[in-house]
Design an enzyme around this catalytic site. Structure first.
Site, PDB file in Angstrom:
ATOM      1  N   GLY A  57       0.877  -1.171   0.000  1.00 31.00           N
ATOM      2  CA  GLY A  57       0.000   0.000   0.000  1.00 31.00           C
ATOM      3  C   GLY A  57       0.909   1.215   0.000  1.00 31.00           C
ATOM      4  N   GLU A  58       0.751   2.043   1.004  1.00 28.20           N
ATOM      5  CA  GLU A  58       1.610   3.220   1.130  1.00 28.20           C
ATOM      6  C   GLU A  58       2.264   3.164   2.513  1.00 28.20           C
ATOM      7  OE1 GLU A  58       2.660   5.509  -0.989  1.00 28.20           O
ATOM      8  OE2 GLU A  58       3.823   6.149   0.752  1.00 28.20           O
ATOM      9  N   SER A  59       3.572   2.978   2.526  1.00 27.21           N
ATOM     10  CA  SER A  59       4.233   2.713   3.813  1.00 27.21           C
ATOM     11  C   SER A  59       4.134   3.878   4.791  1.00 27.21           C
ATOM     12  CB  SER A  59       5.699   2.321   3.596  1.00 27.21           C
ATOM     13  OG  SER A  59       6.369   3.281   2.837  1.00 27.21           O
ATOM     14  N   CYS A  89       5.841  -5.564  -0.350  1.00 26.52           N
ATOM     15  CA  CYS A  89       5.981  -4.223  -0.917  1.00 26.52           C
ATOM     16  C   CYS A  89       6.070  -3.155   0.189  1.00 26.52           C
ATOM     17  CB  CYS A  89       4.868  -3.952  -1.922  1.00 26.52           C
ATOM     18  SG  CYS A  89       5.329  -2.648  -3.058  1.00 26.52           S
ATOM     19  N   ARG A 145       5.301   0.451  -7.890  1.00 26.55           N
ATOM     20  CA  ARG A 145       6.127   1.418  -7.130  1.00 26.55           C
ATOM     21  C   ARG A 145       6.987   0.650  -6.106  1.00 26.55           C
ATOM     22  NH1 ARG A 145       3.492   4.835  -3.805  1.00 26.55           N
ATOM     23  NH2 ARG A 145       1.717   3.452  -3.814  1.00 26.55           N
ATOM     24  N   HIS A 180       3.985  -8.025  -5.129  1.00 26.84           N
ATOM     25  CA  HIS A 180       2.668  -8.423  -4.609  1.00 26.84           C
ATOM     26  C   HIS A 180       2.339  -9.844  -5.057  1.00 26.84           C
ATOM     27  CE1 HIS A 180       1.121  -4.388  -3.314  1.00 26.84           C
ATOM     28  NE2 HIS A 180       2.053  -3.978  -4.152  1.00 26.84           N
ATOM     29  N   GLU A 182       0.097 -11.626  -3.817  1.00 28.19           N
ATOM     30  CA  GLU A 182      -1.349 -11.800  -3.618  1.00 28.19           C
ATOM     31  C   GLU A 182      -2.169 -11.266  -4.796  1.00 28.19           C
ATOM     32  OE1 GLU A 182       0.454  -9.471  -2.438  1.00 28.19           O
ATOM     33  OE2 GLU A 182      -0.695  -7.601  -2.507  1.00 28.19           O
TER      34      GLU A 182
HETATM   35  N1  GLN Z   1       6.163   2.755  -2.807  1.00 29.22           N
HETATM   36  C1  GLN Z   1       5.297   2.372  -1.744  1.00 29.22           C
HETATM   37  C2  GLN Z   1       5.862   2.758  -0.388  1.00 29.22           C
HETATM   38  O1  GLN Z   1       7.042   2.968  -0.237  1.00 29.22           O
HETATM   39  C3  GLN Z   1       5.023   0.881  -1.759  1.00 29.22           C
HETATM   40  C4  GLN Z   1       4.169   0.516  -2.948  1.00 29.22           C
HETATM   41  C5  GLN Z   1       3.392  -0.750  -2.791  1.00 29.22           C
HETATM   42  O2  GLN Z   1       3.205  -1.269  -1.688  1.00 29.22           O
HETATM   43  N2  GLN Z   1       2.865  -1.232  -3.883  1.00 29.22           N
HETATM   44  O3  GLN Z   1       5.095   2.816   0.508  1.00 29.22           O
END
Ligand code: GLN
Length: 197
Positions: A57-59, A89, A145, A180, A182
């Site tokens: 997701g978004e860390s 990720c 990403r 990912h 999943e």
């Molecule tokens: N770039 C995102 C981050 O650093 C991670 C992207 C993802 O989980 N698909 O949070």
């Protein structure tokens, strides 16, 4: 077989439920026999678990919500007890020790330094097939990403590489991947993880 002996085979795996690819992990867990998948939002949800998945997701967002919900110490404790943790990720980022730019507060569960967005932005997302020696060959992997592991400490097993960058590693009970699994229908990585929980 009695009801209780059947239940004793069941492993409880939690998915951190704040942001990102949560339902996809639950669906994949449900594709495996003897796994009970649950959602984790509070420290008490960790109590009965054999393993925990920190999704992509978004860390930065997930990190903030882990902190707000009082889960930093409980997750560290969970990992210290030897219970399985899978970070995918953004989850890999959060499991790490440091990032190259120190922009996210990490859990430090595995001794790796992470290059966030190492493969570029959303438009540079890609899919590939990986050979991961302990797991199998031609395993499909979706990179969005994606980060990579810039440096790894001693005792880290580096499991797979893309463009010479390490994108999957493990240290004892902690397994991390920059992609990912999943988002595919191939559950070999998930099998590998739950077998070790
Ligand atoms: N770039 C995102 C981050 O650093 C991670 C992207 C993802 O989980 N698909 O949070």
């Amino acid at each position: 077989m009695t009801q209780s002996s059947t239940q004793s085979h069941i492993k409880h795996i939690g998915v951190l439920n704040f942001q990102g690819a949560v339902s996809e992990h639950i669906t994949m867990l449900n594709s495996i026999d003897n796994i009970q998948a649950t959602l984790v939002q509070k420290p008490e949800h960790l109590t009965k678990l054999n393993g925990l998945i920190i999704p992509g997701g978004e860390s930065t967002t997930i990190s903030r919500l882990i902190k707000q919900n009082g889960l930093v110490a409980p997750i560290k404790q969970f990992a210290k007890q030897g219970k399985g943790v899978l970070g995918t990720c953004a989850g890999l980022v959060l499991c790490g020790q440091t990032t190259t730019h120190n922009e996210v507060e990490l859990l430090g569960l595995i001794d790796i330094c992470i290059e966030r967005n190492g493969f570029g932005r959303q438009v540079n997302s890609f899919e590939t097939n990986l050979d991961i020696p302990p797991i199998g060959q031609q395993i499909p992997a979706v990179f969005i990403r994606a980060p990579y592991i810039a440096t790894a400490g001693k005792g880290i097993e580096q499991l797979a590489f893309v463009d010479q960058h390490c994108i999957m590693a493990q240290q004892n009970n902690i397994l991390v991947c920059a992609f990912h699994p999943e988002l595919t229908t191939d559950n070999r990585i998930m099998h590998y993880f739950v077998d070790r929980c």
